[in-house]
Every structure is written in C-alpha cells, then in structure tokens.
Write an enzyme that holds these catalytic residues in place. Sequence first.
Site, PDB file in Angstrom:
ATOM      1  N   HIS A 184     -44.622 -53.857   9.124  1.00  0.00           N
ATOM      2  CA  HIS A 184     -44.721 -52.504   8.542  1.00  0.00           C
ATOM      3  C   HIS A 184     -43.464 -51.699   8.873  1.00  0.00           C
ATOM      4  O   HIS A 184     -43.376 -51.037   9.910  1.00  0.00           O
ATOM      5  CB  HIS A 184     -45.968 -51.801   9.084  1.00  0.00           C
ATOM      6  CG  HIS A 184     -46.294 -50.540   8.352  1.00  0.00           C
ATOM      7  ND1 HIS A 184     -47.583 -50.106   8.157  1.00  0.00           N
ATOM      8  CD2 HIS A 184     -45.509 -49.599   7.757  1.00  0.00           C
ATOM      9  CE1 HIS A 184     -47.579 -48.970   7.477  1.00  0.00           C
ATOM     10  NE2 HIS A 184     -46.329 -48.633   7.229  1.00  0.00           N
ATOM     11  N   ASP A 225     -44.357 -49.322  11.992  1.00  0.00           N
ATOM     12  CA  ASP A 225     -44.255 -48.239  11.009  1.00  0.00           C
ATOM     13  C   ASP A 225     -42.916 -47.507  11.168  1.00  0.00           C
ATOM     14  O   ASP A 225     -42.852 -46.281  11.121  1.00  0.00           O
ATOM     15  CB  ASP A 225     -45.432 -47.258  11.101  1.00  0.00           C
ATOM     16  CG  ASP A 225     -45.515 -46.341   9.880  1.00  0.00           C
ATOM     17  OD1 ASP A 225     -44.755 -46.558   8.909  1.00  0.00           O
ATOM     18  OD2 ASP A 225     -46.325 -45.400   9.903  1.00  0.00           O
ATOM     19  N   ASN A 252     -47.707 -39.755  10.098  1.00  0.00           N
ATOM     20  CA  ASN A 252     -48.948 -40.040   9.366  1.00  0.00           C
ATOM     21  C   ASN A 252     -49.360 -41.483   9.608  1.00  0.00           C
ATOM     22  O   ASN A 252     -48.532 -42.364   9.379  1.00  0.00           O
ATOM     23  CB  ASN A 252     -48.754 -39.852   7.866  1.00  0.00           C
ATOM     24  CG  ASN A 252     -48.580 -38.404   7.485  1.00  0.00           C
ATOM     25  OD1 ASN A 252     -49.054 -37.511   8.168  1.00  0.00           O
ATOM     26  ND2 ASN A 252     -47.862 -38.169   6.400  1.00  0.00           N
ATOM     27  N   ASP A 279     -48.843 -47.570   0.226  1.00  0.00           N
ATOM     28  CA  ASP A 279     -48.369 -46.935   1.447  1.00  0.00           C
ATOM     29  C   ASP A 279     -48.967 -45.541   1.614  1.00  0.00           C
ATOM     30  O   ASP A 279     -50.146 -45.365   1.402  1.00  0.00           O
ATOM     31  CB  ASP A 279     -46.844 -46.910   1.466  1.00  0.00           C
ATOM     32  CG  ASP A 279     -46.362 -46.501   2.833  1.00  0.00           C
ATOM     33  OD1 ASP A 279     -46.751 -47.174   3.792  1.00  0.00           O
ATOM     34  OD2 ASP A 279     -45.663 -45.484   2.949  1.00  0.00           O
ATOM     35  N   HIS A 330     -35.946 -40.944   9.416  1.00  0.00           N
ATOM     36  CA  HIS A 330     -35.563 -39.756   8.634  1.00  0.00           C
ATOM     37  C   HIS A 330     -34.296 -39.191   9.260  1.00  0.00           C
ATOM     38  O   HIS A 330     -33.943 -39.548  10.390  1.00  0.00           O
ATOM     39  CB  HIS A 330     -36.673 -38.692   8.686  1.00  0.00           C
ATOM     40  CG  HIS A 330     -37.948 -39.118   8.044  1.00  0.00           C
ATOM     41  ND1 HIS A 330     -38.112 -39.219   6.685  1.00  0.00           N
ATOM     42  CD2 HIS A 330     -39.139 -39.475   8.590  1.00  0.00           C
ATOM     43  CE1 HIS A 330     -39.349 -39.607   6.406  1.00  0.00           C
ATOM     44  NE2 HIS A 330     -39.995 -39.783   7.544  1.00  0.00           N
ATOM     45  N   ARG A 338     -36.135 -47.927   3.402  1.00  0.00           N
ATOM     46  CA  ARG A 338     -35.568 -46.816   2.600  1.00  0.00           C
ATOM     47  C   ARG A 338     -34.580 -47.259   1.527  1.00  0.00           C
ATOM     48  O   ARG A 338     -33.806 -46.422   1.045  1.00  0.00           O
ATOM     49  CB  ARG A 338     -34.853 -45.809   3.521  1.00  0.00           C
ATOM     50  CG  ARG A 338     -35.653 -45.312   4.690  1.00  0.00           C
ATOM     51  CD  ARG A 338     -36.860 -44.540   4.260  1.00  0.00           C
ATOM     52  NE  ARG A 338     -37.480 -43.815   5.361  1.00  0.00           N
ATOM     53  CZ  ARG A 338     -38.772 -43.518   5.387  1.00  0.00           C
ATOM     54  NH1 ARG A 338     -39.572 -43.871   4.397  1.00  0.00           N
ATOM     55  NH2 ARG A 338     -39.262 -42.845   6.391  1.00  0.00           N
ATOM     56  N   GLY A 363     -43.078 -39.328  10.499  1.00  0.00           N
ATOM     57  CA  GLY A 363     -42.591 -40.652  10.861  1.00  0.00           C
ATOM     58  C   GLY A 363     -41.308 -40.593  11.661  1.00  0.00           C
ATOM     59  O   GLY A 363     -40.654 -39.547  11.732  1.00  0.00           O
TER      60      GLY A 363
HETATM   61  O1  DOR Z   1     -45.350 -41.001   9.016  1.00  0.00           O
HETATM   62  C1  DOR Z   1     -45.200 -41.776   8.083  1.00  0.00           C
HETATM   63  N1  DOR Z   1     -44.044 -41.858   7.420  1.00  0.00           N
HETATM   64  N2  DOR Z   1     -46.219 -42.539   7.706  1.00  0.00           N
HETATM   65  C2  DOR Z   1     -46.142 -43.301   6.607  1.00  0.00           C
HETATM   66  O2  DOR Z   1     -47.027 -44.058   6.365  1.00  0.00           O
HETATM   67  C3  DOR Z   1     -45.008 -43.166   5.686  1.00  0.00           C
HETATM   68  C4  DOR Z   1     -43.817 -42.895   6.487  1.00  0.00           C
HETATM   69  C5  DOR Z   1     -42.602 -42.602   5.675  1.00  0.00           C
HETATM   70  O3  DOR Z   1     -42.340 -43.297   4.700  1.00  0.00           O
HETATM   71  O4  DOR Z   1     -41.849 -41.728   6.079  1.00  0.00           O
END
Ligand code: DOR
Length: 399
Positions: free
Chosen positions: A61, A279, A252, A153, A283, A65, A298
Amino acid sequence: MSSVLIKGGRIVDPASSLDAVLDLRLRDGAVAEIGAGLDAAGDEVLDAAGTIVAPGFIDMHVHLRDPGFPEKETIATGTAAAVRGGFTSVACMPNTNPPLDDPRVIAAVLRDARALGSCHVYPIGAITRGRRGRHPCDFEALAKAGAVAFSDDGDTVDDVRVLRDAAMRAANLRAPFISHCEPENEIVARDLRVAAETQKAWHLAHLSTAAAVDLVREARERGVRVTCEATPHHLTFTNALLAERGGVARVNPPLRDERDVAALRAAVLDGTIDAFASDHAPHTREEKEVDVARAAPGFSGLEVAVGAYAAALPELSLPRFVALLSANPARILGIPGGTLAIGAPADVTIFADRGWTVDPATFLSKGKCTPFAGKVLSRAIVATIVAGIVRYRARELAA
Ligand code: DOR
C-alpha cells in the site's frame, strides 16, 4: 549476470520454515544455494554476521504519485525510498492523475518503473472509472496490463450496487478488491457482506479500530475470504498527536484512541492482521505544515515502516514479523517473492536489531513530513537486494 554471496546471517524464511545462521547465494536473478561455509568463487560478498536475512519485503500500500504529482513523489524517488526502507516490491495505489483506470496508464507506470525504478512496482487498478464510484472498470484489461489488485483507494465506492456489480464482474480474477473503509466500521461491515455475497477475494486496507478487527474475526468464522493490513502509524500513535503536531499528524483513516491502538496491536499478535503496509502518502511541506483542517491527509512511510513495526510490537516473533512483510503480502496479491526457497526471485532484505533515530531530512522520498520524526525505532535496514542487485547498502555492512 552478477552473483552475490550473503555470508553468515540469520536466514529467516517463514515460507520454508527456515530460521538458521547460514550463507545464501543469489545467481542469475534467483536464490541459487543456501548452506554453511559456501565458497565465494567470484561472487560479490556481503558479510551479514549479526544481521537477519529475509525474503525481500513487500509494501502492498504505497502512493507513488506518478503520473500526475511530481512535486509529491515520482516512481524514481518513491522506489528509492522503498529500497532504503528495505522494500524490494511495492504495490502502488491508483489515485494518480490520470488514475490507474486504463490499461495504457498501467502499462506506462510499469514501463517507467522498469526504466527508473529501484524496486519492483505492482500497480493497483481502480475499481470504477475515474475513481468516481459509478462505472466499473474493465478489470480483465487492467489485470492483463499488470494490475494486481483493484481499489478506489480514498474514495470509497459509496453505491453498494455499483460495488456488488464490480465485484461480480471481477470475481473470476485472482486480483483482490482492496477497500479503504470510511467511515471505517460501517464500510468494513458492508464490504464484508459484499465479499460474502460475491465470493470476491477481498482485502481491507489500513484497519484502525477495535470494532473493525472484530468484524474481520467474525466474518472469517463465517468463511468469508478476507485479508487485512495495519500501518505503522495506527500501531503507534493516538489522536492525542493531532494537538501536538497539527497537520503533520493528519491521515485517513485518522489516528484513534488508546483502546483502538491496543486492539490493533493485539490483532497483529493473534494473526487477525495479515500484512504490514505503510500507506506511504507523501505530500509537500506546504500541504502538511499547516493547521489540521487544511492539511493534506497522509505522510511518508516507506523509510520508517520496518523500524516502526518492530518498535510497536516488540513481542512479535521474528518469523511472524518477516511473514507480515513478505510471504503474506505476496500471497494476498499473487505476486512473485515472499520466500527464499531455491529458485525464488533474488529479492532479499537484510536488517539488524538496532535502534536508530528518524531524521526526515535524510529521506529519499520527496515527502519529508512524518509523525515519526525524532522517534527512536528498533530494527534498521542493512541492505536491500532487488533481482540480485544490491540497491541499498548501509555503511555498516562490510563489503
Ligand atoms: O491519508 C491518506 N492519504 N490516506 C489515504 O488513503 C490516501 C492518502 C493520499 O493519497 O494522500
């Protein structure tokens, strides 16, 4: 092709019930030989004394990007972070731009991964076109192009009829559906019902609540084919971290309370949780270092995951720790690897029981934000070997 001799490590391969100090030879992209006192004849030699030698770790997981968000991560940077974190394979989520809902986009990801990647990349196709929750994708075409699972997702398929229809269309394909369940308990219960009705192989991403793991236990008792995963952050932190760290701690599904963290750890220990998965969701700093309400959910996970799982679960046995990172995700996704049996792919992770402090400034991922910053974790990656090539080597590993 090159050959590598890994000398004197503790080889832990749960898939072949092996746990012994031995030498391991990789040749022509495969595990060639395991034994005592193997002779070095022309091999690149890694002295692995005092370390653990495991089947290459698989993170099922990960958000790479790519295509679409090069400011957050690319295939090159995400897979560089993966091998530094001990992963020889990653499965990448479809919330890209364009999304992985088209065989041509999947083919492009695989082409770029082969050209620019440091590890194996396995794309996860979308369940619905545009991940908009209305029209199921052409699953056969996506699987043929290389998708190993299907998921919308973060955008849970809201309409249960669409989900059921999609699951029926994909029922004969090996690739599982992967649900991101929010609101968690309600969608876990719903998706377990759809899995039971359609007989589709189902995997629940990043479980985080006591109620969700209970639902999985009950469903399994009724014979539902379901697997599930847990992240490093949900096994470590409570929602108290939000007040402390603000947007950096936003994710999330969200961080939960102490009771949920304890239940999740117990679910790993009792075998309810099948796989560890980071996960990894990088960012930019600008998207994270703001107040909670505006922060992107995330954070980077690949380079802390292994140390974090170990720190959260000191009582987990070493073979189970390794299985959760290798044999189990390989089985769930139906991908190569997950074992060091003779003839298996030459994917190997070497790690040590050693504490280290997380410094995100050193990350190879473009995402430098993590709630683990400054934390001391147990277990450090010593070397990562992908298809017989040493892709990462810590300074401590003597050549
Ligand atoms: O916090 C999260 N960010 N949970 C996810 O499932 C998606 C992810 C994201 O793509 O930034």
